[in-house]
Design a protein around this motif. Sequence first.
Motif, short mmCIF file in Angstrom:
data_model
loop_
_atom_site.label_atom_id
_atom_site.label_comp_id
_atom_site.label_asym_id
_atom_site.label_seq_id
_atom_site.Cartn_x
_atom_site.Cartn_y
_atom_site.Cartn_z
N ALA A 295 -13.30 -13.38 -5.49
CA ALA A 295 -12.44 -12.79 -6.52
C ALA A 295 -13.29 -12.22 -7.65
O ALA A 295 -13.04 -11.11 -8.13
CB ALA A 295 -11.47 -13.84 -7.05
N MET A 296 -14.32 -12.97 -8.04
CA MET A 296 -15.19 -12.50 -9.12
C MET A 296 -15.96 -11.26 -8.68
O MET A 296 -16.13 -10.33 -9.46
CB MET A 296 -16.19 -13.60 -9.51
N ALA A 297 -16.42 -11.24 -7.43
CA ALA A 297 -17.16 -10.08 -6.93
C ALA A 297 -16.28 -8.84 -6.97
O ALA A 297 -16.72 -7.76 -7.32
CB ALA A 297 -17.67 -10.34 -5.51
N MET A 298 -15.02 -9.00 -6.61
CA MET A 298 -14.10 -7.86 -6.62
C MET A 298 -13.96 -7.29 -8.02
O MET A 298 -13.94 -6.09 -8.21
CB MET A 298 -12.73 -8.29 -6.12
N MET A 299 -13.86 -8.16 -9.01
CA MET A 299 -13.67 -7.69 -10.37
C MET A 299 -14.94 -7.06 -10.94
O MET A 299 -14.89 -6.28 -11.86
CB MET A 299 -13.21 -8.84 -11.28
N ARG B 1 0.84 -1.21 0.00
CA ARG B 1 0.00 0.00 0.00
C ARG B 1 0.87 1.26 0.00
O ARG B 1 0.55 2.23 -0.68
CB ARG B 1 -0.94 0.02 1.21
N ALA B 2 1.95 1.21 0.78
CA ALA B 2 2.83 2.38 0.84
C ALA B 2 3.45 2.67 -0.53
O ALA B 2 3.74 3.81 -0.86
CB ALA B 2 3.93 2.16 1.89
N SER B 3 3.62 1.61 -1.33
CA SER B 3 4.22 1.79 -2.65
C SER B 3 3.19 2.29 -3.66
O SER B 3 3.50 2.55 -4.81
CB SER B 3 4.82 0.47 -3.16
N GLY B 4 1.93 2.41 -3.22
CA GLY B 4 0.90 3.00 -4.08
C GLY B 4 0.09 1.97 -4.86
O GLY B 4 -0.75 2.35 -5.66
N SER B 5 0.30 0.68 -4.61
CA SER B 5 -0.50 -0.33 -5.32
C SER B 5 -1.95 -0.29 -4.84
O SER B 5 -2.21 -0.23 -3.65
CB SER B 5 0.06 -1.73 -5.08
N ASP B 6 -2.88 -0.32 -5.79
CA ASP B 6 -4.29 -0.37 -5.40
C ASP B 6 -4.91 -1.72 -5.75
O ASP B 6 -6.10 -1.83 -5.95
CB ASP B 6 -5.08 0.78 -6.03
N ALA B 7 -4.06 -2.75 -5.83
CA ALA B 7 -4.58 -4.10 -6.11
C ALA B 7 -5.56 -4.51 -5.00
O ALA B 7 -5.41 -4.10 -3.86
CB ALA B 7 -3.43 -5.10 -6.16
N TYR B 8 -6.55 -5.34 -5.36
CA TYR B 8 -7.38 -5.93 -4.32
C TYR B 8 -6.53 -6.97 -3.60
O TYR B 8 -5.89 -7.80 -4.23
CB TYR B 8 -8.57 -6.66 -4.94
N VAL B 9 -6.54 -6.91 -2.28
CA VAL B 9 -5.73 -7.84 -1.51
C VAL B 9 -6.64 -8.72 -0.64
O VAL B 9 -7.43 -8.22 0.15
CB VAL B 9 -4.72 -7.10 -0.60
#
Length: 237
Positions: free
Chosen positions: A117-121, A72-80
């Motif tokens: 995972a599908m709901a996130m997408m 997160r600190a590196s700026g990634s907004d991936a779903y985790v």
Amino acid sequence: MDEQDRRALVVEDDADIRTLLVQVLGQAGFAVETTASGRDALGRVQRVDPDLVTLDLGLPDLDGVEVCRQLRASGSDAYVIMLTARDDEIDRLIGLEIGADDYLSKPFSPRELRARAMAMMRRPRRVFRDGTPDSPAVLQLGELTVDVDGRVASLGGEELDLTRTEFDLLATLLSGPRRVWTRDTLLHQVWGTNWARDAHLIEVHIGNLRRKLGDDSRSGRWIRTVRGVGYRLGPGV
Ligand code: CA
């Protein structure tokens, strides 16, 4: 999001679970990369820019909590999605506010993981198609503006630095600004699940969102708590 463009990174040191994760996410339409190392994961997130990261809590080098913080600190907004070995760890982890979007304990059901995972997408589209089919692409309330298609939220002309989950939560609240949203409805709308225990997950993300909106925890200028029910977006006075 185009289905072929979905990328997932699996961070897991148990080979059997790794194989299962690759299988489930592959079937869900993701191009999947894997690593067993937390440090390696951080480098890969920069290179691969994944949409989804499944992150094991117990890794041999950096633990999952630290990986998530640094990611997160590196700026990634991936779903985790954090994977934990113990069910009772989830509440403690949520309380740490490390920036994860969801939690699952092992052994997990492949169907449950796939569904999440599908709901996130689907999330950016869910905001529109569930209930408000004709709502405009740009939602506005007072100084608050959310461009749903562009996934940009701003307050008084200043862009807000939100995680994807915070953005989805805000867009959902703004799609019905005078409506009182129950925690169950928000869970269903944003996370695609109705787990009663996940209420804590909402509270933490609402808390982070409030901070970024500059809300005082007591007055709740933007997000108001409706006691015993849920939340309502305030008019911002
Ligand atoms: Ca492990």
